[in-house]
Design a protein around this motif. Structure first.
Motif, mmCIF file in Angstrom:
data_model
loop_
_atom_site.group_PDB
_atom_site.id
_atom_site.type_symbol
_atom_site.label_atom_id
_atom_site.label_comp_id
_atom_site.label_asym_id
_atom_site.label_seq_id
_atom_site.Cartn_x
_atom_site.Cartn_y
_atom_site.Cartn_z
ATOM 1 N N ASN A 157 34.172 49.039 63.122
ATOM 2 C CA ASN A 157 35.009 48.742 61.957
ATOM 3 C C ASN A 157 34.371 47.671 61.082
ATOM 4 N N LEU A 158 33.140 47.964 60.653
ATOM 5 C CA LEU A 158 32.386 47.021 59.842
ATOM 6 C C LEU A 158 32.554 47.326 58.355
ATOM 7 N N PRO A 159 32.419 46.316 57.498
ATOM 8 C CA PRO A 159 32.352 46.589 56.058
ATOM 9 C C PRO A 159 31.142 47.465 55.750
ATOM 10 N N MET A 160 31.353 48.505 54.959
ATOM 11 C CA MET A 160 30.268 49.410 54.583
ATOM 12 C C MET A 160 30.308 49.658 53.078
ATOM 13 N N VAL A 161 29.145 49.547 52.464
ATOM 14 C CA VAL A 161 29.008 49.749 51.021
ATOM 15 C C VAL A 161 28.032 50.890 50.796
ATOM 16 N N SER A 162 28.475 51.922 50.068
ATOM 17 C CA SER A 162 27.650 53.109 49.833
ATOM 18 C C SER A 162 27.294 53.226 48.361
ATOM 19 N N LEU B 47 32.871 51.211 47.924
ATOM 20 C CA LEU B 47 33.479 50.588 49.105
ATOM 21 C C LEU B 47 33.846 51.673 50.111
ATOM 22 N N LEU B 48 32.889 52.015 50.955
ATOM 23 C CA LEU B 48 33.073 53.071 51.952
ATOM 24 C C LEU B 48 34.070 52.649 53.016
ATOM 25 N N ASN B 49 34.021 51.386 53.429
ATOM 26 C CA ASN B 49 34.958 50.875 54.437
ATOM 27 C C ASN B 49 35.048 49.363 54.284
ATOM 28 N N ILE B 50 36.255 48.844 54.080
ATOM 29 C CA ILE B 50 36.395 47.396 53.963
ATOM 30 C C ILE B 50 36.308 46.733 55.331
ATOM 31 N N GLY B 51 36.670 47.478 56.377
ATOM 32 C CA GLY B 51 36.441 47.042 57.747
ATOM 33 C C GLY B 51 37.295 45.868 58.185
ATOM 34 N N ASN B 52 37.094 45.467 59.415
ATOM 35 C CA ASN B 52 37.718 44.258 59.948
ATOM 36 C C ASN B 52 37.129 43.068 59.186
ATOM 37 N N ASN B 53 38.000 42.258 58.588
ATOM 38 C CA ASN B 53 37.496 41.215 57.691
ATOM 39 C C ASN B 53 37.430 39.828 58.317
ATOM 40 N N LYS B 54 37.734 39.724 59.616
ATOM 41 C CA LYS B 54 37.838 38.404 60.237
ATOM 42 C C LYS B 54 36.536 37.601 60.102
ATOM 43 N N ARG B 55 35.424 38.219 60.349
ATOM 44 C CA ARG B 55 34.146 37.496 60.314
ATOM 45 C C ARG B 55 33.708 37.185 58.877
ATOM 46 N N LEU B 56 33.866 38.151 57.986
ATOM 47 C CA LEU B 56 33.460 37.912 56.606
ATOM 48 C C LEU B 56 34.348 36.860 55.955
ATOM 49 N N LYS B 57 35.651 36.897 56.231
ATOM 50 C CA LYS B 57 36.538 35.879 55.682
ATOM 51 C C LYS B 57 36.238 34.504 56.283
ATOM 52 N N ALA B 58 35.825 34.479 57.541
ATOM 53 C CA ALA B 58 35.451 33.200 58.150
ATOM 54 C C ALA B 58 34.266 32.586 57.420
ATOM 55 N N ALA B 59 33.298 33.422 57.036
ATOM 56 C CA ALA B 59 32.140 32.927 56.287
ATOM 57 C C ALA B 59 32.547 32.456 54.891
ATOM 58 N N ILE B 60 33.451 33.209 54.252
ATOM 59 C CA ILE B 60 33.937 32.811 52.927
ATOM 60 C C ILE B 60 34.665 31.473 53.009
ATOM 61 N N HIS C 226 19.483 47.852 40.723
ATOM 62 C CA HIS C 226 19.742 46.671 41.552
ATOM 63 C C HIS C 226 21.025 45.965 41.111
ATOM 64 N N THR C 227 21.347 46.039 39.813
ATOM 65 C CA THR C 227 22.605 45.458 39.328
ATOM 66 C C THR C 227 23.799 46.170 39.945
ATOM 67 N N ILE C 228 23.733 47.488 40.008
ATOM 68 C CA ILE C 228 24.831 48.252 40.608
ATOM 69 C C ILE C 228 24.976 47.915 42.088
ATOM 70 N N MET C 229 23.862 47.767 42.800
ATOM 71 C CA MET C 229 23.930 47.380 44.206
ATOM 72 C C MET C 229 24.538 45.981 44.344
ATOM 73 N N THR C 230 24.158 45.074 43.445
ATOM 74 C CA THR C 230 24.714 43.720 43.442
ATOM 75 C C THR C 230 26.213 43.746 43.220
ATOM 76 N N ASP C 231 26.647 44.475 42.207
ATOM 77 C CA ASP C 231 28.069 44.507 41.871
ATOM 78 C C ASP C 231 28.888 45.198 42.958
ATOM 79 N N SER C 232 28.281 46.151 43.656
ATOM 80 C CA SER C 232 28.980 46.825 44.751
ATOM 81 C C SER C 232 29.236 45.867 45.908
ATOM 82 N N LEU C 233 28.262 45.058 46.253
ATOM 83 C CA LEU C 233 28.462 44.052 47.301
ATOM 84 C C LEU C 233 29.458 42.981 46.841
#
Length: 571
Positions: free
Chosen positions: A352-357, A194-207, A393-400
């Motif tokens: 300030n976007l969510p970023m996954v490394s 989790l490189l940056n959780i970022g502004n969550n307004k849009r992602l939470k809106a989708a959730i 691919h499992t690690i990438m899945t679990d990271s997202l």
């Protein structure tokens, strides 16, 4: 000339003495993919130094003399005594053939030796002794191995070991223990992604939208890793599909049928091409509204001529949609620990976007022994130099999924992200759209000249959760030798123009010269890359929109060759 040998030596041999050797594949899951020509197969490329890389990466070979010898057929014949192939597959899989194909000096794909032998499917080793076969004098490099099946989508597990001639020795390696998915150490590694959780307004809106039972679309755009390369089966074990399933399980209403999936990964292509593909392949020409878009170009954008401007333009273009989708930046990694996270992450920081490394999660622990805290080795994570295994691919899945989980736990940010700000790198390719035989919304004037055929031998990719490939840029213009010598002409008003043409290794394809307003710009060489895929190049980029005349004509030495214009991107 190809030596197409359909079976092994007829006379049985005495048992071999135990020879020193190294693995280039260990218990690797393979899957048959439908081919435009030939039988469904899993291809494993060994050219361009990949044979030596696999010897080092999988087999643990460090002797530079041995690694150098693997880079030419001459060296291979001095070094290699035989190749052992083990295949495990169920009885209903049918026949499986092992193919070894050397690339030629005169004609890369047609003048080298090709050997084909049947495999057993019970895991017993089939030995291919090099001196038992006739080899072409034109052999240049060991090009690839392939496993040919009777039907696509069938799978098997394979191990390939290279045995050395007398006088050469390599150390034996130990096989890695299984990855302990879900352990405390594993979960700690995932948290580092989790490189940056970022502004969550849009992602939470989708959730929230998904939890209410409203339709939500999770989309993915990127390169071959997003396409699913290395995952077996590609369509259902790739990180994109599996992380979509995680989102669906976590937040979908009831059985999650309100959560939808779009995958638009194309191997070997940067965000420069992603700009042109986005409308058709993600938004489906306006039929799809994406609520979440995962952007994965961290290992593809070395080929971006703008060094990040196209990437930021693509990200800003997605963010600027009326429905305000969430954008997640995903940074995958190559086996040499390389990616473009340092170049591209400032875009995510700015907005300030969510970023996954994935790099942040796995690279440091790669350097550790199991006793020191290693969770997954490089041999386990990578299918080849570039692509993850199912475990990867499992690690990438679990990271997202970890990002999804953390976002859902946190309170919603009150303010949305700010878009009307100075770019981190540049945004001059915002709102790029496609021109081809099907789409020409800008009313460009087109004279196809001798480029009047349609090429069907294209790059094929697995779209969404489909297992069969779909052709990229099927509405194209192709020059054929019998079509004449007339130039292709395009008159268009735009600030920028990108040409997309087909790369190929076929010697039947030639070069084309490109002119803008009568001035020579470049010569497009479809053989420069050496495999069938889509290549985007910038013809011009200006501050204001004005009318330009583009001419594409075959080079003087290429009128008797083919050339395919896949399309154009303009803004």
């Amino acid at each position: 000339m190809i030596n197409n040998i359909e079976s092994g030596p007829k006379a049985p041999k005495d048992p071999q003495k135990k020879r020193s050797g190294f693995y280039i594949m260990i218990n690797k899951l393979i899957e048959a993919t439908a081919r435009f020509e030939g039988k469904p197969s899993q291809e494993v490329y060994l050219d361009e130094g990949r044979f030596a890389f696999d010897a080092n990466f999988v087999g643990g070979v460090e002797d530079e003399n041995i690694l150098t010898a693997l880079k030419s057929c001459e060296g291979v014949h001095k070094l290699v005594h035989s190749i052992g192939v083990c295949v495990k597959a169920s009885k209903d899989v049918g026949n499986i053939d092992f193919v070894l194909h050397n690339y030629g000096k005169l004609d890369r794909y047609k003048s080298g030796t090709l050997i084909k032998i049947p495999c057993t499917k019970d895991g017993s080793e089939v030995i291919i002794t090099l001196k038992d076969y006739e080899w072409s004098k034109d052999d240049d490099v060991v090009g690839k191995m392939a496993f040919e099946f009777e039907k696509p989508e069938l799978t098997a597990e394979v191990t390939v070991k290279v045995y050395l001639n007398d006088g050469y020795e390599v150390p034996e390696i130990s096989i890695d223990p299984p990855v302990e998915f879900g352990s405390d150490k594993y979960n700690s590694m995932i948290k580092k992604s989790l490189l940056n959780i970022g502004n969550n307004k849009r992602l939470k809106a989708a959730i929230d939208k998904a939890e209410r039972g409203e339709d939500v679309t999770v989309a993915y755009i990127g390169g071959s890793i997003t396409q699913g390369a290395g995952a077996k089966p590609t369509n259902t074990n790739c990180y994109a599909y599996r992380s979509y399933l995680k989102f669906k399980e976590m937040f979908g209403k009831g059985d999650g049928e309100n959560v939808h999936f779009v995958k638009a990964g194309v191997g070997g292509t940067p965000s420069e091409l992603g700009l042109i593909r986005y409308d058709r392949e993600v938004l489906r020409d306006g039929r799809v509204t994406s609520d979440i878009v995962v952007v994965e170009f961290a290992v593809n954008d070395e080929g971006d001529e703008t060094k990040g401007i196209c990437y930021e333009s693509l990200v800003l273009n997605i963010l600027s949609a009326k429905n305000k989708p969430a954008v997640i930046l995903l940074f995958s990694v190559f086996a040499n620990d390389w990616n473009l996270q340092e170049r591209l992450s400032p875009v995510g920081r700015l907005y300030n976007l969510p970023m996954v490394s994935i790099s942040d999660a796995v690279v440091e622990q790669f350097k550790l022994t199991r006793e020191e805290g290693n969770i997954i080795t490089k041999r386990q994570f990578f299918y080849d130099i570039y692509h993850p295994t199912n475990d990867g691919h499992t690690i990438m899945t679990d990271s997202l999924a970890y990002l999804f989980e953390q976002t859902s736990k946190n309170a919603c940010d009150e303010m949305d992200i700010e878009l009307d700000i100075a770019p981190a790198i540049g945004n001059s390719f915002l709102d790029v759209h496609l021109i081809d035989k099907k789409d020409n919304s800008c009313g460009a004037v087109i004279e196809q000249g001798s480029f009047k055929e349609t090429d069907k031998d294209l790059q094929f990719v697995e779209v969404d959760c489909e297992s069969q490939g779909t052709p990229e840029f099927p509405y194209n213009w192709m020059h054929a030798p019998e079509s004449g010598r007339e130039s292709f002409r395009l008159k268009v008003k735009s600030r920028s123009l990108l040409l997309v043409f087909k790369d190929t290794a076929s010697i039947d394809f030639g070069k084309a010269d490109i002119y803008v307003d009568g001035t020579y710009i470049l010569t497009a060489d479809p053989q420069a890359v050496g495999w069938t895929h889509c290549n985007a190049v910038i013809l011009y980029q200006e501050e204001i929109s004005k009318e330009h005349n583009i001419e594409i004509k075959m080079s003087d030495d290429s009128f008797d060759k083919y050339f395919t214009i896949l399309g154009f991107g303009y803004n």
